[in-house]
Design an enzyme around this catalytic site. Structure first.
Site, PDB file in Angstrom:
ATOM      1  N   LYS A 183      24.449  44.466  40.305  1.00 10.98           N
ATOM      2  CA  LYS A 183      25.232  45.498  41.235  1.00 10.98           C
ATOM      3  C   LYS A 183      26.789  45.153  41.328  1.00 10.98           C
ATOM      4  CE  LYS A 183      26.256  48.925  43.830  1.00 10.98           C
ATOM      5  NZ  LYS A 183      27.308  48.744  44.743  1.00 10.98           N
ATOM      6  N   HIS A 186      28.051  45.958  38.205  1.00 12.44           N
ATOM      7  CA  HIS A 186      28.379  47.513  38.268  1.00 12.44           C
ATOM      8  C   HIS A 186      29.810  47.837  39.023  1.00 12.44           C
ATOM      9  CE1 HIS A 186      28.251  51.033  40.500  1.00 12.44           C
ATOM     10  NE2 HIS A 186      27.490  51.727  39.435  1.00 12.44           N
ATOM     11  N   ASN A 187      29.852  47.294  40.087  1.00  7.61           N
ATOM     12  CA  ASN A 187      31.129  47.525  40.662  1.00  7.61           C
ATOM     13  C   ASN A 187      32.449  47.158  40.203  1.00  7.61           C
ATOM     14  OD1 ASN A 187      29.218  48.367  42.610  1.00  7.61           O
ATOM     15  ND2 ASN A 187      30.548  47.580  44.325  1.00  7.61           N
ATOM     16  N   GLU A 190      33.112  49.583  37.696  1.00 12.53           N
ATOM     17  CA  GLU A 190      33.486  50.797  38.351  1.00 12.53           C
ATOM     18  C   GLU A 190      35.123  50.674  38.634  1.00 12.53           C
ATOM     19  OE1 GLU A 190      31.182  51.774  42.129  1.00 12.53           O
ATOM     20  OE2 GLU A 190      33.083  51.499  43.227  1.00 12.53           O
TER      21      GLU A 190
HETATM   22  C1  6PG Z   1      28.424  52.175  44.898  1.00 11.85           C
HETATM   23  C2  6PG Z   1      29.706  51.659  45.223  1.00 11.85           C
HETATM   24  C3  6PG Z   1      29.693  50.849  46.486  1.00 11.85           C
HETATM   25  C4  6PG Z   1      30.994  50.356  46.969  1.00 11.85           C
HETATM   26  C5  6PG Z   1      32.160  51.263  46.929  1.00 11.85           C
HETATM   27  C6  6PG Z   1      33.384  50.588  47.741  1.00 11.85           C
HETATM   28  O1  6PG Z   1      27.839  51.828  43.886  1.00 11.85           O
HETATM   29  O2  6PG Z   1      27.850  52.998  45.307  1.00 11.85           O
HETATM   30  O3  6PG Z   1      30.016  50.761  44.245  1.00 11.85           O
HETATM   31  O4  6PG Z   1      28.627  50.141  46.483  1.00 11.85           O
HETATM   32  O5  6PG Z   1      30.882  49.752  48.004  1.00 11.85           O
HETATM   33  O6  6PG Z   1      32.677  51.693  45.651  1.00 11.85           O
HETATM   34  O7  6PG Z   1      33.946  49.603  46.821  1.00 11.85           O
HETATM   35  P1  6PG Z   1      35.490  49.206  47.139  1.00 11.85           P
HETATM   36  O8  6PG Z   1      35.754  49.586  48.662  1.00 11.85           O
HETATM   37  O9  6PG Z   1      35.539  47.979  46.981  1.00 11.85           O
HETATM   38  O10 6PG Z   1      36.386  50.237  46.312  1.00 11.85           O
END
Ligand code: 6PG
Length: 477
Positions: A183, A186-187, A190
């Site tokens: 995860k 993944h982030n 992201e």
């Molecule tokens: C998800 C997101 C989530 C994450 C937010 C905020 O997979 O649903 O990754 O878990 O917490 O996107 O991330 P930031 O505040 O660090 O941008």
């Protein structure tokens, strides 16, 4: 005891996850530190399924069928430890505590080890998809024991998102912290996706001269092709949005300082520890950090540089096509780097993570869901031991075809003074991997000169040192 699963921590993610279980036919015990929240949930959504309201920790545990499945949805960190401390003494061997927060995988490893001594399964689980995903089907990345997945997996498979081929967007990732590690990456991906999209927007705006509404249309077009993804889709929505108060494009009235909660930063910190070059992800984290340094930016506004001159209309459309190529190529690189980090983490901790499976469960529900992930899955299906996504023939061909445009976009960005750190880092990674020789040889020479750190030769085995301060002869080290 009548509930098949319980959720404690009923902020929006916990509440929606509880409703998702209930809507799928499970009886869900709900508990919250302040019981009013649990009561409110049952009052408001009680008709969606079977809920058991638990006012106290003891009621909550008593409400759960054995082996108990207890899902914790509290803020990662201290609150997670506090909840474990509260519930662990009430549980029995074989019970499961599922942590669905964005925990650091090292914390998950510690918690798993501690609870294992008590015979409790601790299942650190990545949950992606935001509020909407939690309610209608997230991508779920559970770690922990195989045994816990046997008891929990079918329920997770039921409530998870489904990929286009109908398969559930969840699978057992691996032991202890594997789920939270995946995860985390993944982030990180992201962050990189978001940064690359942001750079594409900035270039379309400042170099091509398009308005936010026009750029929204361009993104909508891209979203029908190989870039088809949730993040491209919502980018078009955000760019098309007009601020009601001012009538200006929404994107122009929002402060340009990006925040972060930490998971992207962790991805880079852990990559540094594992020795994995995740330069594109790192640039995405640094870009957010730089944007937040208001004083530094204010003090730097007078620095010399070109002023971006928008292109003529006919050239703008061609440039937009080139930006699409640069974005796609850079995206291939950030996924290459992210999957490298997962492979390295899996080796380091003995998790045996199936990379093809990870890409498969990211196809739906999560923030980075995209048509692209089907391609990655296919690449790992074709060759499970693929050393890098760039070693896949398909990706190698596509990135090769994109590279002229990718370079042209960076030339334009550089000439016009528009920062594109994600595109640039991705191209540098690509070119460095392609290079016959890297200047690392010179770095080794310097290290040997000032610190006798030794070097290896291209033509012979062994370690060597040159007597730089003496007659410069070479000795074996
Ligand atoms: C998800 C997101 C989530 C994450 C937010 C905020 O997979 O649903 O990754 O878990 O917490 O996107 O991330 P930031 O505040 O660090 O941008």
């Amino acid at each position: 005891a009548s509930a098949q699963i319980g959720v404690t921590g009923l902020a929006v993610m916990g509440r929606n996850l509880a409703r998702n279980f209930a809507r799928n036919g499970y009886t869900v015990a709900v508990h919250n530190r302040t019981a009013a929240k649990a009561r409110a949930l049952v009052d408001e959504f009680g008709d969606e399924g079977e809920f058991v309201l638990a006012e106290t920790a003891e009621d909550f545990v008593a409400a759960l069928e054995r082996p108990r499945r207890l899902v914790v949805m509290v803020k990662a960190g201290e609150p997670t430890d506090a909840v474990i401390k509260e519930f662990a003494p009430l549980l029995e061997p074989g019970d499961m505590i599922v942590d669905g927060g964005n925990a650091h995988f090292a914390d998950t490893r510690r918690r798993e080890r501690e609870l294992r001594e008590q015979g409790i399964h601790f299942v650190g689980t990545g949950v992606s998809g935001g509020e909407e995903g939690a309610l209608n089907g997230p991508s779920i990345m559970p770690g922990g024991s195989k045994e816990s997945y046997d008891a929990l997996g079918p329920m997770l498979e039921k409530i998870s998102a489904k990929a286009a081929d109908g398969s559930p967007c969840t699978a057992h990732i691996g032991p202890d912290g594997a789920g939270h590690f995946v995860k985390m990456v993944h982030n990180g991906i992201e962050y990189a996706d978001m940064q690359l999209i942001a750079e594409a927007y900035q270039l379309l705006r400042e170099v091509a001269g398009y308005s936010p509404a026009e750029i929204a249309d361009i993104f909508r077009t891209w979203n029908t092709g190989r870039l088809d993804s949730y993040l491209i889709e919502i980018t078009a929505e955000v760019l098309a949005h007009v601020d009601a108060a001012t009538g200006e494009p929404f994107v122009d009235v929002v402060q340009d300082q990006a925040e972060q909660k930490g998971t992207g930063r962790w991805t880079v910190q852990i990559a540094l520890d594992l020795g994995v070059p995740v330069s594109g992800i790192a640039e995405a984290v640094f870009a957010r950090s730089l944007s937040g340094h208001k004083d530094l930016r204010d003090a730097s506004r007078g620095l010399a540089g070109p002023k971006a001159e928008p292109l003529a209309k006919e050239e703008a459309a061609a440039f937009a096509d080139q930006v699409e190529q640069a974005l796609y190529a850079s995206k291939i690189v950030s996924y290459t780097q992210g999957f490298h980090e997962i492979a390295a983490g899996s080796d380091e901790y003995g998790w045996d993570i199936d990379l093809g499976q990870v890409s498969a469960i990211w196809r739906g529900g999560c923030i980075i869901r995209a048509a692209f992930l089907d391609r990655i899955r296919a690449a790992y299906d074709a060759r499970a031991d693929l050393p890098s996504l760039l070693a896949d023939d398909g990706f190698a061909r596509e990135i090769g075809e994109a590279q002229d445009d990718w370079r042209a976009v960076l030339v334009a960005a550089t000439r016009q003074g528009v920062p594109a750190p994600g595109f640039a880092a991705a191209l540098a990674y690509y070119d460095a991997l392609r290079a016959d020789r890297l200047p690392a040889a010179l770095t080794q020479g310097q290290r040997d000169y000032f610190g006798a750190h030794t070097y290896r030769r291209t033509d012979r085995e062994g370690s060597f040192h040159t007597l730089w301060g003496g007659d410069r002869s070479e000795v074996s080290a």
